[in-house]
Design a protein around this motif. Sequence first.
Motif, short mmCIF file in Angstrom:
data_model
loop_
_atom_site.label_atom_id
_atom_site.label_comp_id
_atom_site.label_asym_id
_atom_site.label_seq_id
_atom_site.Cartn_x
_atom_site.Cartn_y
_atom_site.Cartn_z
N LEU A 1 0.83 -1.21 0.00
CA LEU A 1 0.00 0.00 0.00
C LEU A 1 0.87 1.26 0.00
O LEU A 1 0.51 2.28 -0.60
CB LEU A 1 -0.94 0.00 1.20
CG LEU A 1 -2.01 -1.11 1.17
CD1 LEU A 1 -2.70 -1.25 2.53
CD2 LEU A 1 -3.04 -0.83 0.08
N TYR A 2 1.99 1.19 0.68
CA TYR A 2 2.92 2.34 0.68
C TYR A 2 3.33 2.65 -0.76
O TYR A 2 3.50 3.81 -1.14
CB TYR A 2 4.16 2.06 1.52
CG TYR A 2 3.90 1.83 2.99
CD1 TYR A 2 2.80 2.41 3.63
CD2 TYR A 2 4.75 1.03 3.76
CE1 TYR A 2 2.56 2.20 4.99
CE2 TYR A 2 4.51 0.82 5.12
CZ TYR A 2 3.42 1.41 5.71
OH TYR A 2 3.19 1.19 7.05
N ALA A 3 3.45 1.60 -1.56
CA ALA A 3 3.90 1.76 -2.95
C ALA A 3 2.88 2.53 -3.78
O ALA A 3 3.22 3.11 -4.81
CB ALA A 3 4.15 0.38 -3.57
N THR A 4 1.61 2.54 -3.35
CA THR A 4 0.58 3.26 -4.10
C THR A 4 0.21 4.58 -3.43
O THR A 4 -0.78 5.21 -3.81
CB THR A 4 -0.69 2.40 -4.29
OG1 THR A 4 -1.32 2.23 -3.00
CG2 THR A 4 -0.38 1.06 -4.90
N GLY A 5 0.98 4.98 -2.42
CA GLY A 5 0.76 6.31 -1.85
C GLY A 5 0.10 6.35 -0.49
O GLY A 5 -0.14 7.43 0.06
N TRP A 6 -0.22 5.20 0.08
CA TRP A 6 -0.77 5.18 1.44
C TRP A 6 0.36 5.44 2.43
O TRP A 6 1.52 5.07 2.18
CB TRP A 6 -1.42 3.83 1.75
CG TRP A 6 -2.69 3.58 0.99
CD1 TRP A 6 -2.78 3.00 -0.25
CD2 TRP A 6 -4.01 3.92 1.37
NE1 TRP A 6 -4.11 2.96 -0.64
CE2 TRP A 6 -4.89 3.51 0.33
CE3 TRP A 6 -4.58 4.53 2.50
CZ2 TRP A 6 -6.27 3.70 0.39
CZ3 TRP A 6 -5.95 4.71 2.57
CH2 TRP A 6 -6.79 4.30 1.52
N THR A 7 0.03 6.09 3.54
CA THR A 7 1.01 6.27 4.61
C THR A 7 0.37 5.81 5.92
O THR A 7 -0.86 5.86 6.08
CB THR A 7 1.45 7.74 4.75
OG1 THR A 7 0.30 8.56 4.95
CG2 THR A 7 2.19 8.23 3.50
N TYR A 8 1.20 5.37 6.83
CA TYR A 8 0.70 4.95 8.13
C TYR A 8 1.20 5.93 9.18
O TYR A 8 2.41 6.20 9.27
CB TYR A 8 1.18 3.53 8.46
CG TYR A 8 0.90 3.13 9.88
CD1 TYR A 8 -0.42 2.92 10.30
CD2 TYR A 8 1.92 2.98 10.81
CE1 TYR A 8 -0.70 2.57 11.61
CE2 TYR A 8 1.65 2.62 12.13
CZ TYR A 8 0.33 2.43 12.52
OH TYR A 8 0.05 2.09 13.81
N ASP A 9 0.28 6.47 9.96
CA ASP A 9 0.64 7.41 11.02
C ASP A 9 0.59 6.65 12.35
O ASP A 9 -0.49 6.32 12.85
CB ASP A 9 -0.35 8.58 11.02
CG ASP A 9 0.02 9.63 12.07
OD1 ASP A 9 0.70 9.27 13.05
OD2 ASP A 9 -0.38 10.79 11.91
N ALA A 10 1.75 6.38 12.90
CA ALA A 10 1.83 5.57 14.13
C ALA A 10 1.19 6.30 15.30
O ALA A 10 0.63 5.65 16.21
CB ALA A 10 3.30 5.26 14.43
N GLU A 11 1.24 7.61 15.29
CA GLU A 11 0.71 8.36 16.43
C GLU A 11 -0.82 8.21 16.53
O GLU A 11 -1.34 8.00 17.62
CB GLU A 11 1.09 9.84 16.30
CG GLU A 11 1.07 10.59 17.61
CD GLU A 11 2.06 11.75 17.58
OE1 GLU A 11 1.73 12.79 18.14
OE2 GLU A 11 3.14 11.62 16.95
N THR A 12 -1.48 8.31 15.39
CA THR A 12 -2.95 8.21 15.40
C THR A 12 -3.41 6.78 15.06
O THR A 12 -4.59 6.49 15.17
CB THR A 12 -3.56 9.18 14.37
OG1 THR A 12 -2.96 8.94 13.09
CG2 THR A 12 -3.30 10.62 14.77
#
Lengths: 98, 98
Positions: free
Chosen positions: B17-28
């Motif tokens: 998913l990162y490869a298609t532009g998703w990001t993961y926000d560890a804080e939220t």
Amino acid sequence: MTELLSPSVRETLFEPLYATGWTYDAETDVLQKDFTFQDFTEAFAFMTRAAMWAEKWDHHPDWSNCYNRVTVALTTHDMGGVTSLDAKLARKMDQLLT
Amino acid sequence: MTELLSPSVRETLFEPLYATGWTYDAETDVLQKDFTFQDFTEAFAFMTRAAMWAEKWDHHPDWSNCYNRVTVALTTHDMGGVTSLDAKLARKMDQLLT
């Protein structure tokens, strides 16, 4: 022609909207309202109906949806503030509830 | 059963998913992506298609729309963080683009 609203015209135009839960934020120059529905389906059905009018009038809301809630912010980006178009779309959204 | 993802499982699941532009926000603890379309109609058409899957899977995005942009935030509120359901809905949203 769409033009920015003077404070007095704005208040005349927005007063009936305040009665249905819209608020005007002078700092951001935005007319906003939180709509709550029974569930996601009802919330998204409302958005779909509102989207048709927004597209028809070429005046689109900034809005967000979280399950049964829809938060709407209206302003006329081209003009840099609220105009009669925002009041018109706000009234239409209220009508869609009935 | 849906369960919170361990960091290693999460990274395995999210990497494509990162490869298609998703990001993961560890804080939220949220998986997010900004989608940009040609215009409002295209953006809302995407939302409508995604809404059907969200309802079908009973897993709904927190999302916002501003003209041709759709910002999506996925997390599993019931579980208090991201689960495989979020990855599943993210993948589906990407598929809807093609």
